[in-house]
Design an enzyme around this catalytic site. Structure first.
Site, PDB file in Angstrom:
ATOM      1  N   LYS A   7      -1.830  -2.420  16.108  1.00 36.33           N
ATOM      2  CA  LYS A   7      -3.529  -2.793  16.127  1.00 36.33           C
ATOM      3  C   LYS A   7      -3.689  -4.281  15.197  1.00 36.33           C
ATOM      4  O   LYS A   7      -3.888  -4.295  14.396  1.00 36.33           O
ATOM      5  CB  LYS A   7      -4.149  -1.726  14.618  1.00 36.33           C
ATOM      6  CG  LYS A   7      -5.545  -1.905  14.232  1.00 36.33           C
ATOM      7  CD  LYS A   7      -6.249  -1.064  13.495  1.00 36.33           C
ATOM      8  CE  LYS A   7      -7.589  -0.837  13.038  1.00 36.33           C
ATOM      9  NZ  LYS A   7      -8.057  -0.762  12.437  1.00 36.33           N
ATOM     10  N   THR A   9      -6.108  -5.789  14.152  1.00 37.81           N
ATOM     11  CA  THR A   9      -6.792  -6.200  12.549  1.00 37.81           C
ATOM     12  C   THR A   9      -5.989  -6.374  11.291  1.00 37.81           C
ATOM     13  O   THR A   9      -5.915  -6.361   9.912  1.00 37.81           O
ATOM     14  CB  THR A   9      -8.190  -6.172  12.443  1.00 37.81           C
ATOM     15  OG1 THR A   9      -7.779  -4.523  12.814  1.00 37.81           O
ATOM     16  CG2 THR A   9      -8.489  -6.113  13.811  1.00 37.81           C
ATOM     17  N   CYS A  10      -4.610  -5.691  11.376  1.00 38.32           N
ATOM     18  CA  CYS A  10      -3.940  -4.630  10.467  1.00 38.32           C
ATOM     19  C   CYS A  10      -2.880  -5.633  10.390  1.00 38.32           C
ATOM     20  O   CYS A  10      -1.608  -6.297  11.789  1.00 38.32           O
ATOM     21  CB  CYS A  10      -3.186  -3.274  11.178  1.00 38.32           C
ATOM     22  SG  CYS A  10      -1.579  -2.847   9.847  1.00 38.32           S
ATOM     23  N   SER A  11      -2.559  -6.247   9.387  1.00 36.95           N
ATOM     24  CA  SER A  11      -1.494  -7.464   9.330  1.00 36.95           C
ATOM     25  C   SER A  11       0.110  -6.963   9.210  1.00 36.95           C
ATOM     26  O   SER A  11       0.769  -7.841   9.932  1.00 36.95           O
ATOM     27  CB  SER A  11      -1.569  -8.259   7.651  1.00 36.95           C
ATOM     28  OG  SER A  11      -1.924  -7.445   6.780  1.00 36.95           O
ATOM     29  N   ARG A  14       0.322  -7.432  13.246  1.00 37.01           N
ATOM     30  CA  ARG A  14       0.398  -8.165  13.389  1.00 37.01           C
ATOM     31  C   ARG A  14       2.215  -8.808  13.285  1.00 37.01           C
ATOM     32  O   ARG A  14       2.559  -9.433  13.653  1.00 37.01           O
ATOM     33  CB  ARG A  14      -0.157  -9.145  13.460  1.00 37.01           C
ATOM     34  CG  ARG A  14      -1.734  -8.744  14.133  1.00 37.01           C
ATOM     35  CD  ARG A  14      -2.773  -9.710  12.884  1.00 37.01           C
ATOM     36  NE  ARG A  14      -2.777 -10.578  11.692  1.00 37.01           N
ATOM     37  CZ  ARG A  14      -3.555 -10.167  11.044  1.00 37.01           C
ATOM     38  NH1 ARG A  14      -4.459  -9.750  11.899  1.00 37.01           N
ATOM     39  NH2 ARG A  14      -3.639 -10.749   9.728  1.00 37.01           N
TER      40      ARG A  14
END
Length: 114
Positions: A7, A9-11, A14
């Protein structure tokens, strides 16, 4: 082959993707929030990772509690995850070393080799 169910937008997701690339992997990136899940996909993924739907339920930042999913049975959790992919904790990574829910991030290293 390495696959990350990611995902963007998930730190944490990433960070796992960055870690995999830093280790020389060129993972297949599946944005599961866009692609969605089937019940069969989730059951296979969870079985391979040795986690239950309850363990894979993302509560933080979701409406899981409001939906009554905290403490619900696996069938109810799976149905909700298929309906709303954001309810699946992330990221899952699959590779030669198996499948892991990569929290903490370092668990991704376990999937790189047998």
């Amino acid at each position: 082959m390495i696959v990350i169910y990611h995902k963007p937008t998930c730190s944490t997701s990433r960070k796992v993707l960055e870690l995999l690339r830093d280790q020389g992997a060129d993972p297949i990136v599946i944005d599961y929030a866009r692609a969605g899940w089937s019940r069969a996909q989730l059951l296979g993924l969870f079985a391979a990772a040795d986690v239950t739907p309850t363990q894979a339920l993302r509560v933080e930042g979701t409406d899981a509690a409001e939906r009554g999913l905290v403490g619900a049975d696996d069938d109810a959790i799976l149905a909700a995850m298929v309906e709303n992919p954001a309810l699946v904790e992330r990221p899952f990574v699959a590779g030669p070393g198996g499948v892991r829910l990569c929290r903490p991030v370092e668990l991704a290293l376990q999937v790189l080799t047998r």
